[in-house]
Write a protein that holds these residues in place. Sequence first.
Motif: not given
Ligand SMILES: Nc1nc2c(c(=O)[nH]1)N[C@H]1C(S)=C(S)[C@@H](COP(=O)(O)OP(=O)(O)OC[C@H]3O[C@@H](n4cnc5c(=O)[nH]c(N)nc54)[C@H](O)[C@@H]3O)O[C@H]1N2
Length: 725
Positions: A104, A400, A107, A485, A615, A421
């Motif tokens: 998976y 998320a 972001t 990574e 997050s 992470d």
């Molecule tokens: N109800 C509802 N749910 C949603 C949304 C909504 O609008 N409403 N939005 C959706 C959308 S658009 C998205 S994109 C998803 C997000 O979904 P995800 O991408 O799964 O969630 P994020 O919170 O962006 O997770 C980012 C993670 O990356 C880590 N991180 C930070 N910096 C770095 C780095 O430099 N390297 C690495 N490897 N990790 C790092 C952080 O600690 C965090 O754990 O959520 C979705 N969920």
Amino acid sequence: MAVERKPVLCRACHVQCGLLVDFEDGKPAKIHGDKDNPIYHGYSCVKGRQLASYHTLPSRLLHTQKRMPDGSHRAIPVTDAIAEIAGKMKTLIAAYGPRAVAGYIGTHGYNNYATQAFSYALLEAVGSPMMFTSVTIDQPGKGISAGLHGPWLAGVPPIGAWDVLMLIGTNPIVSMNGGLGANPARQLHEARKRGMKLIVIDPRRTDSAEQADIHLQLKPGEDPAVLAGIARILIHENLIDRSFVENESVGFDALRKAVEPFTPDVVEERADVKADDLVRAARLFGHAPRGAVSAGTGANMSGHGNLVEYFVKTLTTLRGFWSRAGDVVANPGVLVNRFPAIAASPGPFPAFGFGERMRVRGLTECASGLPTAAAADEILMPGEGQVKALFVFGGNPMVAWPDQLKTFEAMKALELLVTFDPHMSATSKLAHYVIAPKLPFEFASPSMLNETLGNFGPGWGYHLPYAQYSDPILDPPAGSDVIEEWEALYGIAQHLGVTLRIKDLSLLDPKESKEKGTVLDMARRYTADDIWAMLTKNSPVPLADVKAKGRAGHVFDRPKLVVQPKPAGWTGKLDIGNPVMMAELNAISEAPGVRLDNQFPYRMVSRRLHDVLNSCWHEDPILKKRVRYNSAFMNPTDMTREGIASGQIVELESNRSAIRAIVMAEDGVKAGCISMSHAWGGNPGEDDDPFELGSNTGRLSPVDRDYDPYSGIPIMSAIPVRLRV
Ligand SMILES: Nc1nc2c(c(=O)[nH]1)N[C@H]1C(S)=C(S)[C@@H](COP(=O)(O)OP(=O)(O)OC[C@H]3O[C@@H](n4cnc5c(=O)[nH]c(N)nc54)[C@H](O)[C@@H]3O)O[C@H]1N2
Ligand SMILES: Nc1nc2c(c(=O)[nH]1)N[C@H]1C(S)=C(S)[C@@H](COP(=O)(O)OP(=O)(O)OC[C@H]3O[C@@H](n4cnc5c(=O)[nH]c(N)nc54)[C@H](O)[C@@H]3O)O[C@H]1N2
Ligand code: SF4
Ligand SMILES: [Mo]
């Protein structure tokens, strides 16, 4: 004091601002925008300005973590983790087959092209098709509608050419989502000064809506009615580009018939948008010589995302707003190739129903990838092909993904969960291994992500041939054991004895980028320079030339690229009357509108917060002072009626589950709506104090009801909820 200033590109979000870092005595002291940057013009946000301290937060993982039998985590050398993970993968693949291994990309996996390329390569090398990404829980309607409508090869003119812009369920001034490009506030200011008109369709008076000429503050989820209503007015008042529609598209009659029921009065009744305002918006849009339409997450998550994004393209076609023969292409590409600059469409392409089949809900791969909303079921459902191992690249499924309770069961059921992470995220807490990565200032990277995005919609990417290359500007903290990574993934592949094939990400066509990629010599020691050379092998400007221009962003002198007329004999056309979309519209016109019913009288609508990204950044002490939790923003009239005050905790319940949230008054939120951001809160069973962790809105969305049949996305905005004080 010795001060040294180093330019760097920010990778805290996708828009990759060019920033300057002032080092005092070798330490980063201040980060700020770069006034001389030709794209960002000095812009920075607080997340970017905090990026150096992000590298030294006490909560940052400096060592890879392994989960112990009692559930606690212990630091282990990353080389040990790599060997153990590969060993476990071998066992799982031998027992269950390669489909048992899934990935998976979240972001921060997207933000890192080397991670992206290596993660796909690893799954491919072991023979697993199971790569999920955040795209199908974000704006999956974009890819699907591109397939159904067909792409326009020449793209759209840049913002400087628009007389009107329509934004639907997006707030680019805060989110940097497409529509207004990089430094959106400045772009909007300049465009407004020039006379561009702005129409915003959003249940909330957003920062973008504040500046709109017309704000249609609709009932969430009623976007198809509003957009069909606008299309109907354009057709009735002859405000369409007839010759463009006739020469370049098919399906006009089907569209005309399907939008006919959506009279201004019907739209007013359904969407609570005044008929006069709808007519004014349609005329403003219909009389503008050139313009653009852009939609965002609100439009994609509220039940009819494909149809709304299909209307984005259809309205553009009805008005002939695409780039035309003779137009000069604003950005011919620097590190990423663009589509051929021809004023023509190759016609629609398959949008769903191909590729890997999910074992649930009849879902398949779609033009936006595998349906991530099905991933938890793929892990939980026994039988052949069951997913047993999940690699999470820079994402946080636990907070998320929709349906948090189901996701929780899934994460716990995995035999191998590996996260990449820098923090002990909600998901990492459940992981068998958490690989501690290097952070953005500790490794090199060029501005490919934002450039790639520029090919997919108006007001995305760079409006000039711009690129930036950043060197590492910080060493990882002393005593740490952090890794890039891609290096960890390469190590895993070496242990598995498989060969990786790295895609050339300067090419947009997935097939071509794979074919022209690089097969790695698995015995070699690659450097980051080697990897970036592979990822940009066929870039329009060689990476070496980009590096030669220094480390600040640069506009490249590219040969002028003019859009060519459609070649003789060309048959491809855009489709504005796709039967699946027209059937969905018919079904909407026959069903009653979204009524605020007695059982669930409120609609919870998603929104982004300026100072955090999903997050991320919640643990930063400076940002914590600005935003501690995700408030439930409500209209004061609703609060008075309910007898609640700002700061009070309420319970919000959907047809899936309930959360506790802290109410905050906001005049701009439409009555009947609760505006709240996602990716907050902890895991089920953890401390449920919303003042401490915030509240998880994902818990309210069931993945197996009211989902999109093609991308699997459930209702993640406009979620029906009731409120209990
Ligand atoms: N109800 C509802 N749910 C949603 C949304 C909504 O609008 N409403 N939005 C959706 C959308 S658009 C998205 S994109 C998803 C997000 O979904 P995800 O991408 O799964 O969630 P994020 O919170 O962006 O997770 C980012 C993670 O990356 C880590 N991180 C930070 N910096 C770095 C780095 O430099 N390297 C690495 N490897 N990790 C790092 C952080 O600690 C965090 O754990 O959520 C979705 N969920
Ligand atoms: N500062 C900051 N920037 C971010 C992020 C962040 O968390 N913080 N997240 C990043 C991510 S992952 C993404 S995908 C992008 C998303 O970028 P955007 O899509 O611009 O996200 P939002 O700012 O949440 O804007 C969505 C808007 O949709 C509205 N909305 C909700 N429901 C409906 C509906 O049914 N109909 C209509 N018409 N509107 C509705 C909401 O009120 C909100 O104003 O932002 C990115 N940028
Ligand atoms: S908008 Fe995004 S890229 Fe720009 S400074 Fe903020 S976080 Fe960094
Ligand atoms: Mo997103």
